[in-house]
Design an enzyme around this catalytic site. Structure first.
Site, short mmCIF file in Angstrom:
data_model
loop_
_atom_site.label_atom_id
_atom_site.label_comp_id
_atom_site.label_asym_id
_atom_site.label_seq_id
_atom_site.Cartn_x
_atom_site.Cartn_y
_atom_site.Cartn_z
N TYR A 161 11.16 -9.10 15.98
CA TYR A 161 12.33 -9.94 15.66
C TYR A 161 11.91 -11.40 15.46
CZ TYR A 161 17.06 -11.90 16.39
OH TYR A 161 18.25 -12.58 16.26
N LYS A 165 12.17 -13.60 12.08
CA LYS A 165 12.98 -14.82 12.07
C LYS A 165 12.13 -16.04 11.75
CE LYS A 165 16.99 -12.95 12.94
NZ LYS A 165 18.05 -12.97 11.93
P1 NDP Z 1 25.86 -8.06 15.28
O1 NDP Z 1 25.00 -6.95 15.77
O2 NDP Z 1 27.12 -8.39 16.00
O3 NDP Z 1 26.20 -7.84 13.73
C1 NDP Z 1 25.17 -7.53 12.83
C2 NDP Z 1 25.75 -7.45 11.45
O4 NDP Z 1 24.69 -7.09 10.55
C3 NDP Z 1 26.81 -6.39 11.33
O5 NDP Z 1 27.78 -6.80 10.40
C4 NDP Z 1 26.05 -5.20 10.78
O6 NDP Z 1 26.93 -4.36 10.07
C5 NDP Z 1 25.07 -5.90 9.85
N1 NDP Z 1 23.89 -5.11 9.57
C6 NDP Z 1 22.94 -4.70 10.43
N2 NDP Z 1 22.01 -3.96 9.80
C7 NDP Z 1 22.40 -3.92 8.50
C8 NDP Z 1 21.86 -3.29 7.35
N3 NDP Z 1 20.74 -2.58 7.40
N4 NDP Z 1 22.52 -3.44 6.18
C9 NDP Z 1 23.65 -4.16 6.10
N5 NDP Z 1 24.20 -4.78 7.16
C10 NDP Z 1 23.59 -4.65 8.35
O7 NDP Z 1 24.89 -9.34 15.23
P2 NDP Z 1 25.21 -10.90 15.35
O8 NDP Z 1 26.47 -11.22 14.68
O9 NDP Z 1 25.00 -11.30 16.76
O10 NDP Z 1 23.98 -11.51 14.53
C11 NDP Z 1 24.09 -11.92 13.18
C12 NDP Z 1 22.80 -12.61 12.80
O11 NDP Z 1 22.56 -13.71 13.68
C13 NDP Z 1 21.58 -11.70 12.89
O12 NDP Z 1 20.69 -11.98 11.87
C14 NDP Z 1 20.98 -12.10 14.24
O13 NDP Z 1 19.61 -11.84 14.29
C15 NDP Z 1 21.28 -13.59 14.26
N6 NDP Z 1 21.26 -14.16 15.59
C16 NDP Z 1 22.16 -13.76 16.54
C17 NDP Z 1 22.12 -14.33 17.80
C18 NDP Z 1 23.09 -13.97 18.86
O14 NDP Z 1 22.96 -14.51 19.98
N7 NDP Z 1 24.08 -13.12 18.63
C19 NDP Z 1 21.11 -15.34 18.16
C20 NDP Z 1 20.22 -15.66 17.09
C21 NDP Z 1 20.31 -15.10 15.84
P3 NDP Z 1 26.84 -2.74 10.03
O15 NDP Z 1 26.24 -2.29 11.34
O16 NDP Z 1 28.26 -2.35 9.83
O17 NDP Z 1 25.98 -2.45 8.86
#
Ligand code: NDP
Length: 254
Positions: A161, A165
């Site tokens: 990860y 990133k």
């Molecule tokens: P969530 O797990 O809550 O949501 C992830 C989102 O990404 C969902 O909408 C999911 O939709 C989508 N997703 C995952 N895999 C795929 C795929 N293969 N194709 C299309 N869509 C995909 O994550 P967060 O909202 O917490 O995180 C969002 C971003 O922020 C990420 O990049 C994460 O790494 C980053 N981030 C988050 C942090 C946190 O503390 N939450 C901290 C630092 C960075 P679905 O499963 O329906 O496809």
């Protein structure tokens, strides 16, 4: 010839969490910087995206659904190119979709390494490549890659990860240099700890530890990230490019 006067924004990972907050913010109040966009909602399953589209429409905004696995490079590129062609424009791209497959590096499988790199890093490159031509045609583009403080300072148990990133930060700077002369900016936002599905199952001990590291004594919410993305994708942010903004309550200050 474009079919909408609004700027068109693609947001990946829009079905929940941070991406949903970003989509709502960009589709929302046209009077606020970065608002009033026609938002293309991307994630794997259509059902939550259709619900979000209904929510946006009810609030007076507009959106379309693009159900697509961002790890499928061909489908992602095709989806973006068809969208740009259908609407006649593409102005904003937010690469937010991401997953974790945590584990100590010495025990990490090739599968867990590869799928995280493909989903979190390669997808952003593929999406940028697919979107850039339309942006160049419009002489305007705003690209934001959602990185992580793990990519900035590293994190034990997240070699895959953190590498993905951190890779986004190099991608961001290179794209900023390549496309800056075409009216296209590219920046990264590195969230700290944001309360979403991704983090909700972490032990309370971990959450307490993180809270102790923050200058702002609260965990983040999706709207904290969305506010930053709204500015970086607004018309008035055109002189900011190649930057990484840590939105982390002062956890890293780097
Ligand atoms: P969530 O797990 O809550 O949501 C992830 C989102 O990404 C969902 O909408 C999911 O939709 C989508 N997703 C995952 N895999 C795929 C795929 N293969 N194709 C299309 N869509 C995909 O994550 P967060 O909202 O917490 O995180 C969002 C971003 O922020 C990420 O990049 C994460 O790494 C980053 N981030 C988050 C942090 C946190 O503390 N939450 C901290 C630092 C960075 P679905 O499963 O329906 O496809």
């Amino acid at each position: 010839m474009s079919t909408t006067d609004k700027r068109v924004a693609i947001v990946t990972g829009a079905s929940r969490g941070i991406g949903k907050s970003i989509a709502l913010r960009l589709a929302g109040n046209p009077a606020s910087p970065g608002g009033g966009r026609h938002v293309i909602l991307v994630s794997r399953s259509a059902a939550p995206l259709n619900d979000l589209k209904a929510q946006i429409t009810e609030a007076g905004g507009t959106a379309d659904v693009l159900a697509c696995d961002v790890a499928d490079a061909k489908a992602l590129a095709q989806g973006i190119e068809e969208t740009a062609e259908r609407l006649g424009r593409l102005d904003i791209l937010v690469n937010n979709a991401g997953i974790t497959k945590d584990g100590l590096a010495l025990r990490m499988s090739d599968e867990d390494w590869n799928i995280v790199l493909q989903t979190n890093l390669t997808s952003a490159f593929v999406a940028i490549r697919a979107a850039a031509r339309s942006m160049m045609r419009g002489k305007f583009g705003r690209i934001v890659n959602i990185s992580s403080t793990s990519g900035v300072v590293g994190n034990a148990g997240q070699a895959n990860y953190a590498a993905a990133k951190a890779g986004l930060l190099g991608l961001t700077k290179s794209i900023a240099r390549e496309l800056g002369g075409k009216g296209i900016t590219c920046n990264a936002v590195a969230p700290g700890f944001i309360t979403t599905d991704m983090t909700e199952n972490l032990p309370q001990q971990v959450k307490d530890h993180v809270l102790g590291l923050m200058a702002v004594k609260r965990l983040g919410v999706g709207e904290d990230i969305a506010a930053c993305v709204a500015y970086l994708t607004s018309d008035e942010s055109g002189f900011i490019t190649g930057q990484t903004i840590c939105v982390d309550g002062g956890m890293t200050m780097c």
